[in-house]
Write a protein that holds these residues in place. Structure first.
Motif, PDB file in Angstrom:
ATOM      1  N   PRO A  32       0.831  -1.208   0.000  1.00 49.16           N
ATOM      2  CA  PRO A  32       0.000   0.000   0.000  1.00 49.16           C
ATOM      3  C   PRO A  32       0.862   1.254   0.000  1.00 49.16           C
ATOM      4  O   PRO A  32       1.947   1.278   0.556  1.00 49.16           O
ATOM      5  N   ALA A  33       0.363   2.274  -0.663  1.00 54.38           N
ATOM      6  CA  ALA A  33       1.081   3.543  -0.725  1.00 54.38           C
ATOM      7  C   ALA A  33       1.199   4.149   0.665  1.00 54.38           C
ATOM      8  O   ALA A  33       0.331   3.955   1.513  1.00 54.38           O
ATOM      9  N   GLY A  34       2.289   4.885   0.888  1.00 52.69           N
ATOM     10  CA  GLY A  34       2.406   5.640   2.123  1.00 52.69           C
ATOM     11  C   GLY A  34       1.352   6.738   2.115  1.00 52.69           C
ATOM     12  O   GLY A  34       0.851   7.124   1.058  1.00 52.69           O
ATOM     13  N   VAL A  35       0.991   7.234   3.257  1.00 49.22           N
ATOM     14  CA  VAL A  35      -0.086   8.224   3.339  1.00 49.22           C
ATOM     15  C   VAL A  35       0.226   9.462   2.508  1.00 49.22           C
ATOM     16  O   VAL A  35      -0.669  10.053   1.910  1.00 49.22           O
ATOM     17  N   ALA A 162      -7.255  10.288  -3.420  1.00 48.34           N
ATOM     18  CA  ALA A 162      -6.729   9.388  -2.388  1.00 48.34           C
ATOM     19  C   ALA A 162      -7.414   8.020  -2.438  1.00 48.34           C
ATOM     20  O   ALA A 162      -6.736   6.986  -2.324  1.00 48.34           O
ATOM     21  N   ILE A 163      -8.716   7.999  -2.623  1.00 42.46           N
ATOM     22  CA  ILE A 163      -9.451   6.726  -2.694  1.00 42.46           C
ATOM     23  C   ILE A 163      -8.933   5.893  -3.859  1.00 42.46           C
ATOM     24  O   ILE A 163      -8.750   4.680  -3.737  1.00 42.46           O
ATOM     25  N   GLY A 164      -8.676   6.540  -4.972  1.00 43.14           N
ATOM     26  CA  GLY A 164      -8.162   5.828  -6.132  1.00 43.14           C
ATOM     27  C   GLY A 164      -6.764   5.246  -5.926  1.00 43.14           C
ATOM     28  O   GLY A 164      -6.331   4.381  -6.675  1.00 43.14           O
ATOM     29  N   ARG A 165      -6.061   5.714  -4.912  1.00 44.72           N
ATOM     30  CA  ARG A 165      -4.689   5.265  -4.653  1.00 44.72           C
ATOM     31  C   ARG A 165      -4.565   4.372  -3.427  1.00 44.72           C
ATOM     32  O   ARG A 165      -3.457   4.020  -3.044  1.00 44.72           O
ATOM     33  N   LEU A 166      -5.669   4.056  -2.803  1.00 43.89           N
ATOM     34  CA  LEU A 166      -5.616   3.187  -1.620  1.00 43.89           C
ATOM     35  C   LEU A 166      -5.084   1.806  -1.986  1.00 43.89           C
ATOM     36  O   LEU A 166      -5.298   1.305  -3.032  1.00 43.89           O
TER      37      LEU A 166
END
Length: 166
Positions: A32-35, A162-166
């Motif tokens: 998962p991507a970092g915040v 952000a949702i698209g990158r979760l």
């Protein structure tokens, strides 16, 4: 009586074993991507309408209904914030209780339902809260401004990214 042919057994075993082997050129699922990877610096600046510094990630505790949730937060200066927190298997119920706690005091929280983001979302206290699956997000643009129509529109745009990158 089931007839069993040894050649069929070995053919099936080799086929199943082959399915477990990695395929050349296959790419493993990335972590998962970092915040701070959920929104870029440029996107945060566009949402705010002003330059922002690079994002700085911090881990924080979020008190939520008598429990403490571990939250990852990315601060783009003092005016843009994106946070991600795990809600676990009881995500819909926990998020619903969080929503209800703020909806019960709309005069002081500025509570407002928001549609079209994640599985459910609402705005309160100048921030946008979203649930997508077992993950919660909080997006805040213009923290010092206290929220408003313009800020909510910017928060919606960042939340969608952000949702698209979760």
């Amino acid at each position: 009586m089931i007839l069993f042919h040894p050649r069929a057994f070995w053919s099936s075993t080799l086929l199943l074993a082959g399915l477990a082997l990695p395929v050349r050129g296959a790419v493993d699922a990335s972590p998962p991507a970092g915040v701070c990877d959920l929104v870029t610096r440029e996107e945060a600046a566009a949402a705010l309408g002003a330059a922002v510094p690079a994002g700085t990630a911090k881990n924080m505790d979020l008190p939520m209904l008598g429990a403490t949730v571990k939250m990852e937060v990315c601060f783009f200066g003092s005016e843009v914030m994106v946070a991600r927190y795990p809600l676990g298997t009881g995500a819909p119920e926990l998020f619903s209780k969080y929503r209800q706690s703020l909806a019960a005091k709309p005069a002081t929280s500025g509570y407002e339902n928001v549609t079209g983001l994640g599985d459910e979302a609402f705005a309160a206290k100048g921030q946008l809260a979203i649930r997508k699956g077992q993950t919660g997000l909080i997006v805040d643009v213009g923290q010092a401004r206290g929220g408003g129509v313009k800020e909510l529109k910017a928060e919606r745009a960042l939340a969608a990214l952000a949702i698209g990158r979760l």
